[in-house]
Scaffold this active site. Structure first.
Site: not given
Ligand code: UDX
Length: 482
Positions: A37, A114, A296-297, A245, A359, A35, A184-185
């Site tokens: 690369g 992990t 990621c998170f 984080a 998402k 996602y 972000a995806e």
């Molecule tokens: C994240 C970071 O945003 C990005 O910078 C990093 O490089 C990779 O990880 P991503 O995992 O693609 O990107 O999705 P992101 O848009 O950040 O959303 C993460 C999760 O949080 C999703 O499940 C989304 O639905 C949830 N989310 C986000 C919420 O529940 N509420 C919000 O207000 C925002």
């Protein structure tokens, strides 16, 4: 997760022969065609037509997919940019050995999941793919190279990479840089084209600064200079973990407040709006719901916590782990609400899941809250119909091991017909504007809507609905004869 039978690779997309290398100003390689690369290299190839960009991966199916009409990742705008560059200065290949030998700038974008075993299991990153890649670079390099960490890695990983690459033969030297990707995806192409910042970490030595400049030169083709920030390698590595984080912490913070709102007369959307309008706080990442997913998170927070424990900071580790715990609690609460609203039994009832991706605007289901929630529904012996515009194939893989009654149906109207309840698990736009009157008529009464993303206008729904909405809404009942 790649499950398609992909058509054969058209011959023209293989990297050109050695003699053609010379016609390019620079030769760039990325190891890892996932996602990050794939889209990142497509953007570099598009912005630097005089550079040759090659992407390799150990997974032949994935490379075949990048070379086909069915790309292995769904990302709005990606197909257009791939069409423009593939076969011209962007190439996807399995030949890792040849690619390492031919290229002087190597991005490493392999996954660092992990650990599931041994010391640090469940928290520490599993660096086996990353270390294998480092050893391959050492083995196949016939000239000096700049090696760039693109994967999100724990602070000080570059030092380990340097150690692995240190025994290089003769005059061969490696300079290891950190250049974490913040895309972000779902918005990857826009994030790559207009990044908030590009972060480049290097050593403060003559060679380190020279390598850093090489990378600055690539990005400055399209990114304004003031947005390209340079730091030492360790700050760069840590900044990526900390960014994720902090973002996840905001989601868990607002979700913790959603629980309190449901016990009081407060509406979490109104609270989020009022709080977010404080310019010191800002409005983004305050959308309450069933919690965060994605690759990621959770992984990055656990890595951060593990790092804190490793350095003897258990209180700091516990602080960050609580962000993940709150996320899990939110999903448990969602299920508990479904159960209690539906008279404490789901056995034999039909539940329709709207959205399985973690998402909107992606087919990615990694760590999607939908996985946990659907498994719980099936454990309660519910019949589950899953609908999603892009993630049904991945959903089927995620649930492949489970015995249960599952139907996959892309059309949300067909999926909901005959069900007792709908659970919205992904914030796809299509779910905001459905004809809920029509859907209600096709469902078994009393019909329930559980809006796990707080995205539909509940006033327009002729359904019962619940969490994570405020209590007064939870209790409202629309006319049963709508
Ligand atoms: C994240 C970071 O945003 C990005 O910078 C990093 O490089 C990779 O990880 P991503 O995992 O693609 O990107 O999705 P992101 O848009 O950040 O959303 C993460 C999760 O949080 C999703 O499940 C989304 O639905 C949830 N989310 C986000 C919420 O529940 N509420 C919000 O207000 C925002």
């Amino acid at each position: 997760m790649y499950c398609k039978v992909i058509p054969a690779i058209p011959a023209h997309v293989w990297p050109p022969d050695n003699e053609n290398l010379l016609k390019f100003k620079k030769n760039i390689l990325c190891i890892g065609a996932g996602y990050v690369g794939g889209p990142t290299m497509a953007m570099i190839a598009s912005k630097c037509p005089d550079y040759r960009v090659t992407v390799v991966d150990i997974n032949p199916e994935r490379i075949n997919a990048w070379n086909s009409h069915e790309l292995p990742v769904y990302e709005p705008g990606l197909d257009k940019i791939i069409k423009k560059t593939r076969g011209k200065n962007l190439f996807f290949s399995n030949n890792i050995e040849k690619a390492i030998t031919e290229n002087d700038i190597i991005f490493v974008s392999v996954h660092t999941p992990t650990k599931t075993f041994g010391e640090g299991a469940g928290k520490a990153p599993d660096l086996q793919y990353w270390e294998k890649t480092a050893r391959q670079i050492l083995e196949y390099s016939k000239s000096s190279k700049i090696v760039i960490e693109k994967s999100t890695l724990p602070v000080k990983t570059a030092a380990a990479m340097e150690k692995i690459l240190a025994p290089a033969k003769g005059k061969i030297k490696f300079e290891v840089l950190s250049n974490p990707e913040f895309l972000a995806e779902g918005t990857a192409i826009n994030d790559l084209e207009n990044p908030d910042r590009v972060l480049i970490g290097s050593r403060d030595t003559k060679n380190g600064l020279k390598a850093r400049q090489e990378l600055v030169n690539i990005y400055s083709r399209w990114v304004p200079k003031e947005k390209i920030i340079t730091t030492n390698t360790w700050s760069s590595e840590l900044s990526k973990l900390v960014s994720n984080a902090f973002l996840a912490q905001r989601v868990s913070s607002i979700n913790s407040i959603s629980a309190l709102c449901e016990k009081t007369e407060a509406d979490v959307s109104e609270v989020a709006k009022a709080v977010g309008m404080d310019s010191r706080i800002g409005s983004k990442f305050l959308q309450a719901g069933i919690g965060f997913g994605g690759s990621c998170f959770k992984k990055d927070i656990l890595h951060l916590a593990y790092l804190c424990e490793y350095y003897g900071l258990p209180e700091v580790a516990a602080y960050w782990e609580s962000v993940v715990k709150m996320n899990e609690y939110q999903q448990q609460r969602f299920i508990a609400n479904i159960l209690s609203s539906m008279f404490n039994t789901l056995a034999g009832k039909k539940i329709c899941v709207f959205g399985f991706a973690f998402k909107a605007n992606t087919g990615d289901t990694r760590e999607s809250p939908a996985i946990y929630i659907t498994r719980k529904l099936l454990a309660e012996q519910a019949y589950v119909t899953i609908s999603d515009p892009k993630a049904l194939k991945n959903a089927a893989l995620d649930l492949a091991d489970i015995e249960g009654n599952i139907i996959y149906e892309e059309d949300p109207y067909k999926a909901a017909a005959g069900c007792h309840a709908i659970a919205i698990l992904t914030d796809w736009n299509i779910y905001k504007n459905l004809d809920f009157r029509k859907i209600y008529k096709s469902m078994i009464k009393p019909a329930f809507l559980f809006d796990g993303r707080n995205i539909v206008d509940h006033a327009k729904c002729c359904l019962l609905y619940t969490s994570p909405s405020p209590r007064d809404r939870t209790r409202s009942r629309m006319p049963s004869s709508a």
